[in-house]
Each structure stands twice: as C-alpha cells, then as structure tokens.
Design an enzyme around this catalytic site. Structure first.
Site, mmCIF file in Angstrom:
data_model
loop_
_atom_site.group_PDB
_atom_site.id
_atom_site.type_symbol
_atom_site.label_atom_id
_atom_site.label_comp_id
_atom_site.label_asym_id
_atom_site.label_seq_id
_atom_site.Cartn_x
_atom_site.Cartn_y
_atom_site.Cartn_z
ATOM 1 N N LYS A 109 0.829 -1.216 0.000
ATOM 2 C CA LYS A 109 0.000 0.000 0.000
ATOM 3 C C LYS A 109 0.859 1.260 0.000
ATOM 4 O O LYS A 109 0.403 2.328 -0.429
ATOM 5 C CB LYS A 109 -0.933 0.007 1.213
ATOM 6 C CG LYS A 109 -2.089 -0.977 1.087
ATOM 7 C CD LYS A 109 -3.062 -0.853 2.247
ATOM 8 C CE LYS A 109 -4.253 -1.785 2.050
ATOM 9 N NZ LYS A 109 -5.208 -1.715 3.176
ATOM 10 N N HIS A 160 -6.610 -11.417 0.519
ATOM 11 C CA HIS A 160 -7.828 -10.939 -0.149
ATOM 12 C C HIS A 160 -8.464 -12.023 -1.025
ATOM 13 O O HIS A 160 -9.423 -11.740 -1.746
ATOM 14 C CB HIS A 160 -7.534 -9.698 -0.989
ATOM 15 C CG HIS A 160 -7.258 -8.476 -0.165
ATOM 16 N ND1 HIS A 160 -8.220 -7.850 0.597
ATOM 17 C CD2 HIS A 160 -6.109 -7.781 0.037
ATOM 18 C CE1 HIS A 160 -7.682 -6.817 1.219
ATOM 19 N NE2 HIS A 160 -6.411 -6.747 0.901
#
Length: 292
Positions: A109, A160
């Site tokens: 990120k 995820h």
C-alpha cells in the site's frame, strides 16, 4: 503468565514494536529498503508476549490510542494472527510466521498514491483496480528483501482471496488458499472492520464477528471462522459490558473453557457512578476482588 503478570510486559512490547514498525514503514516510504532487523525484533516482541499470555497484549492493543491506520493495522494484524495461531495450537515456527505475515502483507500500500489510500469515500472502479495492486507490490518488496522467511512473498498475496473464488488477485478457491492464507484473510477483515479507516468508522468487535459468521462457508472457511470467534470470545477484550447487577465494566481477560464468562473490570455501578477502586469480577467463578 497471568494477565496481571504479562500486562506491563505486553504494554512495553507493544510500545517498542510500534516504534519499530513506524520506523520501518517510514524508511520504506522514503524509498529505502525494508529493514529486516527491525521487523525481526518487532515480530519477536509480539510473538513472545502472545506465547506468554495473548490476552494481555490484545487488551493493551484495544486500549491504545491508534494513529496511522497502515501502521496500527499491520501491528494489530500481527498480534491477532499470532494469537489465533497459538489458540489453534500451531507450532512456534508457524506462530512466528503468522506474526511476520500480519506485519508485512499490506506493505504494498505504501507504493500506492497517498490520495488513493486516504480517500474518505468509496473508490470508483478504476481506483479499486489500482488499490488491488498493493498485493503484488507487497510480494515484490518481500521477494527483493533478504533475511525474511522464504514463504512470506507468496503468503502475502492471499489475504484478499475468498473461499468461493470471488477474491483477488488470483481468484483462488477453497483449499487453494491454504490455512495460513485463510487465517490472514479472516484477521485482516476483522481488524479492518473494527478500526477507524479513512472511508469508514469502526464497528464493534462483536458486530464484526457476526459479519464473519454470516459469510462462513462462502467467503471464509467455516471451521476457521468458528475457531476465530472462540479465540476472540463472544465478548472480545476491551468490550464494555453490562452485568446482570446493572454494573458496567470492561472485559479484561477471557476464560479459555468458558468464553461466555470472561473476567470483567467493573468501572461503574448500576446507578452510573464511577467505582473507586474498581472491582475485578471473574464471571466463571462469580468471584469479585478489589483492584486498586
């Protein structure tokens, strides 16, 4: 250790680990390489406290005022994953690996535009596609960093993925995700739901557990969701609860064999008056003791 014995050490461990994580992320943001020595020390601080008594550091984490979401999410995921691994009686090696994974699986990120990860509203389709690339960025950072457990780069791509194949980046299904990847997904979701994110307020731990329970067998492995709920407890650490007496207190420890009967620090009587000194109540034994 008991919670009382471990809590001061857990507080010190959390504080020291937080500094190490902050320094590591800051260096990575500025274009430096990942500092494996600091990561190793942070993981050691977290996992050793979890192995002594997970309730202490989980409680401190809930009471600690959080700052940067990326930083706090990484540290709290590390703690939850190590604690869940301990609950599942996994090997010490796997517990340490889970501690590492919680810290590093979202490092990618930091390679995304700041405006994207701090956007207060929902992402549009193209923004969401860009945000999904953080998984590959994490794997690339880890593959380029010597001195880390060899499995980390691959494992960092799994949190995820979803049981029914609806996740990303590879749309893995069922057993393709593996146990550690499934643990990572459950913990990542739970901690995100209960944290203050740029685009959403936190929900209560009990509400987050209910959400996980509803999607068991669809998005997450049924057995692991049910075991995670047992690990966290119906009344998670730090939760404010009202007793049958009308007194109000905070859950400060869980009783492994009696998850519905935690230990509670009573801070307010039935009339709403603060208690001085507070009372420590063990609901599993119906024992009350003063706590100065």
């Amino acid at each position: 250790s008991t919670v009382e014995q471990e809590y001061p050490r857990a507080a010190a461990s959390y504080g020291a680990a937080e500094v190490l994580v902050r320094e590591t992320l800051s260096a990575l943001r500025s274009g430096q390489t990942l500092q494996t020595d600091k990561l190793r020390e942070a993981v050691s601080l977290v996992t050793e406290s979890v192995l002594r008594n997970p309730d202490a550091i989980l409680l401190f984490s809930k009471l600690w005022e959080k700052g940067d979401y990326t930083q706090s999410h990484a540290l709290d995921c590390s703690i939850y994953m190590a604690a869940f691994g301990r609950f599942l009686e996994m090997s010490r090696e796997d517990i340490v690996l889970l501690g590492y994974l919680g810290l590093v699986q979202d490092l990618g990120k930091l390679k995304l535009p700041t405006g994207l990860i701090e956007k207060p509203g929902r992402l549009i389709a193209i923004e969401y596609q860009i945000a999904q690339k953080h998984v590959q960025h994490s794997a690339e950072i880890l593959r380029a960093t010597p001195g880390l457990p060899w499995q980390l780069a691959g494992l960092a791509t799994l949190h995820h993925e979803r049981l029914d194949g609806s996740g990303y980046p590879h749309r893995l299904k069922g057993n393709e995700i593996g146990m550690i990847g499934s643990i990572a997904g459950i913990v990542d979701t739970f901690d995100a739901l209960t944290a203050r994110r740029p685009y959403a307020p936190p929900i209560s731990p009990s509400a987050a557990l209910k959400m996980l329970y509803k999607v068991r067998g669809t998005l997450f492995d049924t057995y692991l969701v049910e075991q995670f709920i047992r690990c966290i407890g119906i009344y998670p650490l730090g939760s404010m609860v009202e007793l049958n007496s009308g007194d109000v207190g905070a859950v400060v420890a869980l009783n492994p064999g009696k998850r519905l009967q935690p230990r509670v620090m009573v801070v307010q009587d039935a009339a709403g008056n603060p208690l001085r000194p507070q009372k420590l109540v063990d609901l599993s034994r119906n024992i009350t003791a003063p706590d100065g």
